[in-house]
Scaffold this motif. Structure first.
Motif, PDB file in Angstrom:
ATOM      1  N   LEU A  15       0.836  -1.213   0.000  1.00 19.51           N
ATOM      2  CA  LEU A  15       0.000   0.000   0.000  1.00 19.51           C
ATOM      3  C   LEU A  15       0.866   1.256   0.000  1.00 19.51           C
ATOM      4  O   LEU A  15       0.532   2.248  -0.650  1.00 19.51           O
ATOM      5  N   SER A  16       1.997   1.206   0.730  1.00 19.71           N
ATOM      6  CA  SER A  16       2.867   2.392   0.765  1.00 19.71           C
ATOM      7  C   SER A  16       3.433   2.660  -0.639  1.00 19.71           C
ATOM      8  O   SER A  16       3.497   3.797  -1.085  1.00 19.71           O
ATOM      9  N   GLY A  17       3.809   1.588  -1.356  1.00 23.18           N
ATOM     10  CA  GLY A  17       4.299   1.747  -2.737  1.00 23.18           C
ATOM     11  C   GLY A  17       3.222   2.339  -3.631  1.00 23.18           C
ATOM     12  O   GLY A  17       3.492   3.249  -4.429  1.00 23.18           O
ATOM     13  N   LEU A  18       1.996   1.850  -3.488  1.00 26.35           N
ATOM     14  CA  LEU A  18       0.886   2.364  -4.317  1.00 26.35           C
ATOM     15  C   LEU A  18       0.632   3.836  -4.013  1.00 26.35           C
ATOM     16  O   LEU A  18       0.394   4.639  -4.915  1.00 26.35           O
ATOM     17  N   ALA A  19       0.713   4.198  -2.721  1.00 28.07           N
ATOM     18  CA  ALA A  19       0.498   5.599  -2.324  1.00 28.07           C
ATOM     19  C   ALA A  19       1.583   6.494  -2.934  1.00 28.07           C
ATOM     20  O   ALA A  19       1.293   7.624  -3.359  1.00 28.07           O
ATOM     21  N   VAL A  20       2.835   5.996  -3.007  1.00 34.45           N
ATOM     22  CA  VAL A  20       3.914   6.789  -3.611  1.00 34.45           C
ATOM     23  C   VAL A  20       3.591   7.070  -5.093  1.00 34.45           C
ATOM     24  O   VAL A  20       3.748   8.198  -5.574  1.00 34.45           O
ATOM     25  N   ILE A  21       3.085   6.030  -5.794  1.00 36.63           N
ATOM     26  CA  ILE A  21       2.745   6.218  -7.217  1.00 36.63           C
ATOM     27  C   ILE A  21       1.648   7.292  -7.352  1.00 36.63           C
ATOM     28  O   ILE A  21       1.754   8.202  -8.173  1.00 36.63           O
ATOM     29  N   VAL A  22       0.633   7.203  -6.492  1.00 37.20           N
ATOM     30  CA  VAL A  22      -0.460   8.192  -6.529  1.00 37.20           C
ATOM     31  C   VAL A  22       0.099   9.587  -6.232  1.00 37.20           C
ATOM     32  O   VAL A  22      -0.234  10.569  -6.911  1.00 37.20           O
ATOM     33  N   GLY A  23       1.014   9.672  -5.241  1.00 39.46           N
ATOM     34  CA  GLY A  23       1.615  10.961  -4.870  1.00 39.46           C
ATOM     35  C   GLY A  23       2.396  11.588  -6.022  1.00 39.46           C
ATOM     36  O   GLY A  23       2.349  12.809  -6.217  1.00 39.46           O
ATOM     37  N   VAL A  24       3.095  10.758  -6.783  1.00 40.05           N
ATOM     38  CA  VAL A  24       3.861  11.281  -7.931  1.00 40.05           C
ATOM     39  C   VAL A  24       2.896  11.771  -9.006  1.00 40.05           C
ATOM     40  O   VAL A  24       3.069  12.872  -9.570  1.00 40.05           O
ATOM     41  N   VAL A  25       1.841  10.991  -9.276  1.00 40.96           N
ATOM     42  CA  VAL A  25       0.846  11.403 -10.285  1.00 40.96           C
ATOM     43  C   VAL A  25       0.238  12.749  -9.883  1.00 40.96           C
ATOM     44  O   VAL A  25       0.098  13.658 -10.710  1.00 40.96           O
TER      45      VAL A  25
END
Ligand code: HEM
Length: 145
Positions: A15-25
């Motif tokens: 989930l932390s990895g997915l949140a990082v992707i969302v944060g970059v987008v």
């Protein structure tokens, strides 16, 4: 119980990895309000992962690889790179947040280019290692309940 703690830890890191992707987008879209919120959420998820991982480690000990011999080298290379980069990721994230909070966005951006791929690698490999050990792992000791 050990398996449950491991599953929780693996879910948190994913989930932390997915949140990082969302944060970059979000920041690519220019959203300066939700980018920090989502990135700080990713940081909390990664910190929680560490808590559950250490709890599992402390209570149940480590898990030994007992899979096919021809894959042992590749497994340990994956584990070594994951552990090394995970340890590096912690200080990098603190440095990123520190610079962002100080408003030093040029420095923040420059370091973020390195930190984001490292973070994603750590999250993805952590999850993969958990899957491998579910199939090919054997408890290497510790207290069992
Ligand atoms: C660990 C947490 C964080 C990570 C991994 C992260 C990652 C990034 C990345 C990759 C970029 C550059 C995106 C691009 O290529 O254009 C960026 C830019 C930015 N970040 Fe973060 N960030 C984090 C936390 C924060 C926080 C807490 C704040 C605010 C207090 C913040 C504010 C900004 C701003 C304003 C930019 C745009 C900078 C500019 O374009 O000049 N970030 N961040």
């Amino acid at each position: 119980m050990g398996q449950t703690l491991g599953d929780i830890a693996a879910t948190l890191i994913l989930l932390s990895g997915l949140a990082v992707i969302v944060g970059v987008v979000l920041i690519r879209r220019g959203d300066r309000v939700w980018h920090p919120r989502v990135m700080l959420t990713a940081t909390v998820l990664a910190a929680l992962f560490l808590v559950f991982y250490l709890l599992k480690w402390g209570l149940y000990g480590t898990t030994r690889y007992v899979g096919p011999e021809e894959w042992r080298g590749a497994y340990y290379a994956l584990l070594f790179s994951h552990t090394l980069l995970a340890a590096l990721n912690g200080p990098l994230v603190i440095w990123l947040i520190y610079n962002a909070l100080k408003g030093r966005f040029a420095i923040h951006k420059a370091w973020a280019r390195w930190t984001v791929p490292i973070w994603l690698y750590v999250a993805a490999t952590g999850w993969v290692i958990d899957l491998i050990l579910k199939r090919y792992g054997e408890s290497a000791g510790g207290i069992r309940f």
